[in-house]
Write a protein that holds these residues in place. Sequence first.
Motif, short mmCIF file in Angstrom:
data_model
loop_
_atom_site.label_atom_id
_atom_site.label_comp_id
_atom_site.label_asym_id
_atom_site.label_seq_id
_atom_site.Cartn_x
_atom_site.Cartn_y
_atom_site.Cartn_z
N ASP A 158 0.84 -1.22 0.00
CA ASP A 158 0.00 0.00 0.00
C ASP A 158 0.87 1.26 0.00
O ASP A 158 0.60 2.21 -0.75
CB ASP A 158 -0.92 -0.01 1.21
CG ASP A 158 -1.80 1.23 1.27
OD1 ASP A 158 -2.72 1.33 0.42
OD2 ASP A 158 -1.56 2.10 2.13
N HIS A 159 1.91 1.28 0.84
CA HIS A 159 2.80 2.45 0.87
C HIS A 159 3.49 2.65 -0.47
O HIS A 159 3.66 3.80 -0.92
CB HIS A 159 3.83 2.29 1.98
CG HIS A 159 3.31 2.59 3.36
ND1 HIS A 159 3.11 3.86 3.83
CD2 HIS A 159 2.92 1.76 4.36
CE1 HIS A 159 2.64 3.83 5.07
NE2 HIS A 159 2.51 2.55 5.42
N ARG B 199 1.06 4.20 -2.93
CA ARG B 199 0.87 5.63 -2.67
C ARG B 199 2.10 6.43 -3.09
O ARG B 199 1.98 7.54 -3.63
CB ARG B 199 0.58 5.86 -1.18
CG ARG B 199 -0.77 5.31 -0.74
CD ARG B 199 -1.03 5.52 0.74
NE ARG B 199 -2.25 4.83 1.13
CZ ARG B 199 -3.49 5.33 0.99
NH1 ARG B 199 -3.63 6.55 0.48
NH2 ARG B 199 -4.54 4.64 1.36
N ALA C 227 1.92 6.97 -6.69
CA ALA C 227 0.96 8.03 -7.01
C ALA C 227 1.58 9.41 -6.81
O ALA C 227 1.33 10.34 -7.60
CB ALA C 227 -0.29 7.87 -6.15
N LYS D 233 1.60 12.09 0.22
CA LYS D 233 1.22 10.68 0.30
C LYS D 233 -0.04 10.47 1.12
O LYS D 233 -0.88 9.62 0.80
CB LYS D 233 2.38 9.86 0.90
CG LYS D 233 2.19 8.35 0.75
CD LYS D 233 3.36 7.56 1.27
CE LYS D 233 3.38 7.49 2.78
NZ LYS D 233 4.26 6.43 3.30
N ILE E 69 -3.26 11.30 -1.04
CA ILE E 69 -3.44 10.73 -2.37
C ILE E 69 -3.92 9.29 -2.30
O ILE E 69 -3.68 8.58 -1.32
CB ILE E 69 -2.10 10.82 -3.16
CG1 ILE E 69 -2.34 10.87 -4.66
CG2 ILE E 69 -1.16 9.69 -2.79
CD1 ILE E 69 -1.13 11.36 -5.44
N GLU E 70 -4.63 8.86 -3.33
CA GLU E 70 -5.08 7.47 -3.41
C GLU E 70 -3.97 6.59 -3.98
O GLU E 70 -3.18 7.03 -4.83
CB GLU E 70 -6.31 7.37 -4.31
CG GLU E 70 -7.58 7.95 -3.71
CD GLU E 70 -8.02 7.20 -2.46
OE1 GLU E 70 -8.02 5.95 -2.50
OE2 GLU E 70 -8.31 7.87 -1.46
N PRO E 71 -3.87 5.35 -3.53
CA PRO E 71 -2.83 4.45 -4.08
C PRO E 71 -3.01 4.28 -5.59
O PRO E 71 -4.14 4.24 -6.09
CB PRO E 71 -3.07 3.13 -3.36
CG PRO E 71 -3.93 3.46 -2.19
CD PRO E 71 -4.70 4.69 -2.53
N LEU E 72 -1.91 4.18 -6.30
CA LEU E 72 -1.95 3.96 -7.74
C LEU E 72 -1.96 2.46 -7.99
O LEU E 72 -0.95 1.78 -7.78
CB LEU E 72 -0.74 4.61 -8.40
CG LEU E 72 -0.71 4.62 -9.93
CD1 LEU E 72 -1.82 5.49 -10.49
CD2 LEU E 72 0.65 5.10 -10.43
N ALA E 73 -3.09 1.95 -8.42
CA ALA E 73 -3.23 0.50 -8.61
C ALA E 73 -2.45 0.01 -9.83
O ALA E 73 -2.00 -1.14 -9.87
CB ALA E 73 -4.70 0.13 -8.73
#
Length: 535
Positions: A52-53, A56, A59, A158, A161-165
């Motif tokens: 997850d980190h 982000r 992103a 960070k 912002i939403e995580p970049l999938a």
Amino acid sequence: MSETFDWNPPTHYNFARDAIDRLAKERPDDRAMLWTDGSGAVVDRSFSELSDHAARAAAVLRAAGVRRGDTVLILMSREIEWWELMLACLRLGAIASPGTVQLTPKDIAYRCAAAEARCIVAGVDVAPRVDETPVDAAIPLVHIGGPRQGWTDYGEAKAAIEPLAEIADTAFDDPALCYFTSGTTGQPKMTIHGAGYPLAHEITGRFWLDLGPGDLHWNMSDTGWAKAAWSSLFAPWLMGAAIFVNHAPGFDPAAAMDLLERHPVTTLCAPPTAYRMFVRGDLAGRSFAHLRHCVSAGEPLNPEVIDLWKQATGLDIHDGYGQTETVLLCCNRPGAARQGAMGRPTPGIDLAVIGQDGALLPPNEEGDIALRVGEGRPPGLFLGYRGDPDRTASVFRGGWYLTGDRATVDADGYFWFVGRADDVILSSGYRIGPFEVESVLFEHEAVAESAVVASPDPTRGEVVKAFIVLAKGHLPSDKLAKALQDHVKAATAPYKYPRRIAFVASLPKTVSGKIRRKELRDAEFRDWEFRKADA
């Protein structure tokens, strides 16, 4: 442990997707990293949290304008964000170029221009020097450690912002890493590795580090050195192990041993400098209850250090050998260590000692350490030196990649290090490797560290000169210098003894802890030329 390594590289590979995100799905709650700092803070991060980190962080870089194929300079120490950002670059298909916090504004300017950097990420130690660097104002700057004028605050960005999938489906040989390495001449060269390079570190993780799920591995290397990619990033996570990190200024051997006692570190990778400081310190009464396997790399480890460490801990130190341009090439494997040797080539690696004509040399004859290059690139071998085809071509000869190091191989296939090709001392027709002399010197109780180099001489061409850091309780004197010379004469061939000795407070080292013999040798020859001109 299997003795074989099958290398069938896929056409596409992305470590962030194929290793980290896979572990985040299969073992989401398992520990990925145990991070500490000098203040006593502790962060225990699982694989799902790590993923997850990293998403982000990707992103944040994307929002800063980083796109696939762009180079990002990452100038940080062991801040936990270093791991997030390295993975973020891989996720984006960008090229990560880590650098040490010791870089000067001139160094930063060179790297920025040479790598055509599209973004600079820096911690609080380096950001002021970036501000002194005349970089293009269009290059976005991302700051780790809080707000800074003219920079994007990474932590704030960070959090918002939403995580970049999305993860780039990188081809195996898409450039992914750019390491600057110093050559014997000219500016540092840019060693480029592809997106598939991390996968080859299974060799490192299996055959040398001996890692698996449940292990906690501590690699003491600086993040600006490629060894951090080996043992602080790719190899442990490929093997499903966790990484231990201590983010603290400098190196304090007593504090490091405290951490080994306090935390469940199972495997340790430290440079020879650290082990030398450990054994010259106070190991009495120490108990590293979880530690089961120790390795060292960067330069050869003195046999005396290996002996002293084993006496205190019951553990061998397994030397390993490789380069920024490669993965692990040769090592002392668990259960098959030979004290003082570099070890034997690892499965999947065709390593040899060759002569000038490219032919294999017989046992115990000194030559060039070389990696055979067959129809396909060997596992983990670099793509080339960016923008320098001539330099790239210069390290290949007759189907071999030349490491630039010299060694011998014994009848059992163990390699024995002699020195860098330009470190070997030629005195009165004799070839003398500095490492052997340094190892003998370390056996004397007065010596904490030494560096042996060539010093010009009008009669012998070159003579052996030793720069010596004394152990605590010993003072420099002519009498001690004579005692050290006699000690070397008695322990090895007399022609190898240091005819000149200088007692020094410290030795010049790289960020990885390697002694910079070249710096000492060059100073000797500059002084010689000056004295000749003055005469």
